[in-house]
Design a protein around this motif. Structure first.
Motif, PDB file in Angstrom:
ATOM      1  N   UNK A  59       0.828  -1.281  -0.074  1.00 25.13           N
ATOM      2  CA  UNK A  59      -0.160  -0.074  -0.023  1.00 25.13           C
ATOM      3  C   UNK A  59       0.792   1.326  -0.013  1.00 25.13           C
ATOM      4  N   UNK A  79       2.370   2.292  -2.219  1.00 27.07           N
ATOM      5  CA  UNK A  79       2.009   2.886  -3.595  1.00 27.07           C
ATOM      6  C   UNK A  79       1.174   3.855  -3.613  1.00 27.07           C
ATOM      7  N   UNK A  80       0.140   4.028  -2.562  1.00 26.28           N
ATOM      8  CA  UNK A  80      -0.828   5.063  -2.481  1.00 26.28           C
ATOM      9  C   UNK A  80      -0.153   6.435  -2.148  1.00 26.28           C
ATOM     10  N   UNK A  81       0.891   6.287  -1.329  1.00 26.28           N
ATOM     11  CA  UNK A  81       1.598   7.392  -0.941  1.00 26.28           C
ATOM     12  C   UNK A  81       2.753   7.802  -1.748  1.00 26.28           C
ATOM     13  N   UNK A  82       3.302   6.932  -2.685  1.00 23.47           N
ATOM     14  CA  UNK A  82       4.141   7.403  -3.640  1.00 23.47           C
ATOM     15  C   UNK A  82       3.449   8.037  -4.777  1.00 23.47           C
ATOM     16  N   UNK A  83       2.375   7.646  -5.094  1.00 22.05           N
ATOM     17  CA  UNK A  83       1.711   8.496  -6.095  1.00 22.05           C
ATOM     18  C   UNK A  83       1.051   9.560  -5.901  1.00 22.05           C
ATOM     19  N   UNK A  84       1.010  10.023  -4.545  1.00 24.56           N
ATOM     20  CA  UNK A  84       0.201  11.131  -4.278  1.00 24.56           C
ATOM     21  C   UNK A  84       1.249  12.639  -4.430  1.00 24.56           C
ATOM     22  N   UNK A  85       0.844  13.557  -4.566  1.00 23.54           N
ATOM     23  CA  UNK A  85       1.584  14.830  -4.739  1.00 23.54           C
ATOM     24  C   UNK A  85       2.248  15.355  -3.560  1.00 23.54           C
ATOM     25  N   UNK A  86       3.015  14.446  -2.910  1.00 21.89           N
ATOM     26  CA  UNK A  86       3.736  14.873  -1.654  1.00 21.89           C
ATOM     27  C   UNK A  86       5.484  14.938  -1.711  1.00 21.89           C
ATOM     28  N   UNK A  87       5.901  15.942  -1.530  1.00 20.72           N
ATOM     29  CA  UNK A  87       7.335  15.870  -1.868  1.00 20.72           C
ATOM     30  C   UNK A  87       7.935  14.939  -0.860  1.00 20.72           C
ATOM     31  N   UNK A  88       9.231  14.913  -0.926  1.00 22.31           N
ATOM     32  CA  UNK A  88      10.313  14.419  -0.308  1.00 22.31           C
ATOM     33  C   UNK A  88      10.103  14.781   1.379  1.00 22.31           C
ATOM     34  N   UNK A  92      14.071   8.451  -4.734  1.00 20.50           N
ATOM     35  CA  UNK A  92      13.561   7.241  -5.109  1.00 20.50           C
ATOM     36  C   UNK A  92      14.243   6.047  -4.767  1.00 20.50           C
ATOM     37  N   UNK A 145      11.238   3.727  -5.330  1.00 17.39           N
ATOM     38  CA  UNK A 145      10.886   3.691  -6.829  1.00 17.39           C
ATOM     39  C   UNK A 145      11.806   3.168  -7.424  1.00 17.39           C
ATOM     40  N   UNK A 197       3.010   7.341 -13.427  1.00 22.96           N
ATOM     41  CA  UNK A 197       2.494   7.498 -12.111  1.00 22.96           C
ATOM     42  C   UNK A 197       3.581   7.934 -11.127  1.00 22.96           C
ATOM     43  N   UNK A 222       5.882   5.853  -9.887  1.00 18.21           N
ATOM     44  CA  UNK A 222       6.365   4.971  -8.887  1.00 18.21           C
ATOM     45  C   UNK A 222       7.548   4.095  -9.502  1.00 18.21           C
ATOM     46  N   UNK A 231       5.674  17.255 -10.810  1.00 20.84           N
ATOM     47  CA  UNK A 231       5.073  16.321 -10.452  1.00 20.84           C
ATOM     48  C   UNK A 231       3.802  16.283  -9.553  1.00 20.84           C
ATOM     49  N   UNK A 232       3.547  17.555  -8.989  1.00 19.97           N
ATOM     50  CA  UNK A 232       2.271  17.625  -8.118  1.00 19.97           C
ATOM     51  C   UNK A 232       1.346  17.842  -9.023  1.00 19.97           C
ATOM     52  N   UNK A 278       0.702  14.314 -10.816  1.00 21.36           N
ATOM     53  CA  UNK A 278      -0.002  13.452 -10.046  1.00 21.36           C
ATOM     54  C   UNK A 278      -1.442  13.819  -9.649  1.00 21.36           C
ATOM     55  N   UNK A 291      -3.623  -4.405  -3.394  1.00 25.61           N
ATOM     56  CA  UNK A 291      -2.872  -3.776  -2.356  1.00 25.61           C
ATOM     57  C   UNK A 291      -3.902  -3.011  -1.229  1.00 25.61           C
ATOM     58  N   UNK A 341      -6.849   8.822   1.422  1.00 17.28           N
ATOM     59  CA  UNK A 341      -6.180   8.901   0.014  1.00 17.28           C
ATOM     60  C   UNK A 341      -6.524  10.506  -0.322  1.00 17.28           C
ATOM     61  N   UNK A 383      -4.256  13.219   0.856  1.00 22.66           N
ATOM     62  CA  UNK A 383      -2.793  13.274   0.725  1.00 22.66           C
ATOM     63  C   UNK A 383      -2.867  14.251  -0.553  1.00 22.66           C
ATOM     64  N   UNK A 384      -4.162  14.233  -1.227  1.00 20.86           N
ATOM     65  CA  UNK A 384      -4.277  15.141  -2.431  1.00 20.86           C
ATOM     66  C   UNK A 384      -4.679  16.736  -2.174  1.00 20.86           C
TER      67      UNK A 384
END
Ligand SMILES: Nc1ncnc2c1ncn2[C@@H]1O[C@H](COP(=O)(O)OP(=O)(O)O)[C@@H](O)[C@H]1O
Ligand SMILES: [Mg+2]
Lengths: 253, 306
Positions: free
Chosen positions: A88, A90-99, A248, A252, B54, B56, B75-76, B79, B90, B104, B107-108
């Motif tokens: 799961x 991936x849900x976080x890694x796909x989101x528009x969140x920076x490092x 990543x 990633x 995506x 990933x 990327x923001x 995404x 998952x 979820x 996060x956006x």
């Protein structure tokens, strides 16, 4: 900056350990209290490390700091490895969140779990031996810096580990002994020359010593050295973790 | 620029795992508002490409943009424009279905104002009665629907579904098709990967066929079928004779007394074929012709079944 996203992740990470408080807070508290009971009882009357400070009082800050750092590490590392194993993440890694946002939310949640356990333990300690409080600021700064450093280390370990076993090994063969053998139960002045010298390069020693200084105003090292070493270790680990998140690395492929 | 840009543009994307070229210079665009099919045999690189879009998976070379936003530099924005339903089932075991969807969305950057939308998604995907359950307790089909809801929480204008109907029963497949069609009708760009070619044939306006990391075809679904240079002739024959030597290599299947021939549209007119069969001594009992399906085109291009 995605403030709302950051806050969502932070709250989620807090709720993750909050849902299983028995396991994440109560159990480490019980462990530390048992140490206190056994060592305090066995050695309580026979030893005195600092003049005017009973042995039981001496070990309480060490036990608190040990619990803070072990649990800050456990929080970030277990959360990350679980998300990796379950997929799961991936849900976080796909989101528009920076490092930085990922880093900040995970680390802050780890620090908060450490602080929560530390506070409960401080309360217990108070029932046994009321501790003096030399400097609030030093206690707080050492908690945040040491908890932060270990939370970041947990993040790195979680990124590197491929399964729970790797993490358990790192925890049992490195974090546990390093925090245990860095002056929780003794002053490094009682150590043989060689080990005493080595302790001066051990960040865990400074975390415990500086934290204890906050209560008693005395320690094996100066508070400045403790703050610097702990802060430096925090900064070094953070640089590595942020580099991993930014590129990543392992997350990633 | 973003006004006229494609939904997804992919330029020269390469990805190697060790010595394996998972993607070997893939380049194409998906238009806005399109229902797009991404097909290819197992291991073709579909999921890798979706992962790259995506963010990933890191590409070794190339460029990807979603609604004109470079997926690394911006990327923001890229995404936010994208919702992906991953191939694997998952889920987060700690939270209920509703909690997972709200997290979820968070996060956006989508807060309470999106909660009614989340309730609508729960309703439309038939999850309302399970909204308070943890996802671990749900059946495979329900987990799949949670994944779809999760990809849509932030109302993305571009949605990618990676094999949403694999291992799903017929009824759920129908439900998912209807849902995908509705999504598309409301203006969403939908990208679908699937192993069921009739599914792609029925739903998709354009299709890309990927094989071993390379793009094999990219056309409108109608064109891809029309361009296929073959058609099929099924004959039920009576008599124990030998087929004319020219036809023997055209036989693709035999089934108790009837056989299917794959014929070149231009060079083998059906009239001539029938005459030559009769000339060999057979009596023709029944004749049926069949236009190629996507399955045939696929087999032709990749040498594999989907
Ligand atoms: N993380 C990875 N490490 C090594 N090889 C991988 C990895 N991910 C995918 N592959 C390989 O890349 C190829 C393409 O895989 P994938 O994109 O999953 O194909 P598809 O989705 O079309 O079935 C396969 O040969 C697969 O084994
Ligand atoms: Mg795949």
């Amino acid at each position: 900056m995605n403030v709302f996203g950051f806050r969502t992740l932070l709250v989620k990470e807090i709720r993750r350990f909050w849902k299983v408080l028995v396991q994440t807070v109560l159990s480490p508290v019980v462990t530390a209290v048992l140490y206190l009971a056994v060592f305090g009882h066995v050695l309580g009357e026979r030893m005195q490390v600092f003049p005017g400070v009973s042995y039981t009082a001496f070990i309480i800050p060490g036990l608190i700091m040990m619990s803070v750092i072990q649990n800050a590490f456990a929080n970030t590392s277990s959360s990350l490895i679980q998300s990796k194993m379950m997929g799961n993440l991936v849900f976080l890694l796909m989101a528009p969140l920076s490092a930085w946002e990922l880093f900040g939310a995970y680390v802050l949640a780890g620090i908060l779990r450490g602080v929560l356990i530390g506070t409960v333990l401080y309360g217990f300690g108070w029932l046994v031996v009321p501790l003096p409080l030399h400097s609030w600021a030093a206690v707080l700064a050492m908690t945040v810096l040491a908890g932060g450093a270990l939370a970041v280390l947990g993040l790195i370990a979680g990124i590197l580990a491929e399964k729970f076993d790797h993490l358990a090994a790192f925890q049992n063969f490195f974090i546990m002994p390093a925090s245990f053998l860095s002056g929780v139960f003794y002053s490094i002045h009682t150590l043989p020359e060689f080990w005493r010298g080595l302790s001066h390069y051990n960040p865990f020693f400074y975390m415990i010593d500086g934290f204890r200084w906050g209560f008693f105003g005395v320690g094996d090292a100066t508070i400045a050295a403790s703050l610097l070493w702990t802060g430096g270790f925090f900064a070094l680990c953070s640089a590595i973790a942020l580099w991993m998140l930014q590129t990543g690395y392992r997350l990633r492929p | 620029m973003p006004v006229t840009s494609d939904a997804i543009s992919i330029e020269g994307v390469r990805k190697t795992y060790g010595t394996l070229k998972a993607l070997d210079g893939v380049e194409f665009s998906i238009r806005r508002g399109e229902f797009f099919g991404l097909l290819g045999p197992n291991g073709a690189g579909k999921s890798t490409l979706i992962g790259i879009i995506a963010g990933l998976v890191r590409m070794d070379a190339g460029r990807v943009a979603v609604l004109g936003h470079d997926n690394r530099r911006e990327y923001r924005a890229a995404r936010r424009a994208l919702g992906v339903v991953p191939q694997e089932l998952v889920f987060d075991p700690f939270f209920s279905v509703r909690e997972c969807l709200r997290i979820q969305a968070g996060y956006y950057g989508c807060g309470r104002e999106y909660w009614p939308w989340i309730e609508r998604l729960l309703d439309e995907l038939d999850l309302a009665s399970k909204a308070g359950a943890t996802i671990r307790q749900l059946s495979g089909g329900m987990k799949r629907r949670v994944l779809i809801a999760q990809a849509l929480v932030h109302k993305p204008p571009v949605v990618i579904l990676d094999e949403p109907t694999a291992g799903v029963d017929v009824e759920l497949r129908r439900t998912l098709w209807r849902f995908a069609r509705k999504l598309h009708a409301e203006g969403t760009t939908v990208v679908l990967t699937t192993h069921y070619l009739e599914e792609a044939e029925e739903l998709c306006q354009r299709i890309a066929i990927l094989d071993r990391g390379r793009l094999k075809a990219l056309e409108g679904t109608g064109q891809i079928l029309a361009r296929h240079p073959f058609r099929f002739l099924r004959l039920t024959l009576d008599g124990d004779f030998r087929l004319p030597p020219g036809l023997e290599p055209c036989v693709v299947s035999r089934l108790n007394g009837s056989l299917e021939l794959k014929l070149k549209r231009e060079e083998q007119p059906i009239g001539e074929v029938l005459e030559s069969v009769r000339g060999a001594g057979f009596r023709i009992v029944d004749v049926r012709t069949r236009e190629p399906t996507l399955e045939d085109v696929f087999l032709e291009l990749t040498g594999e079944r989907a």
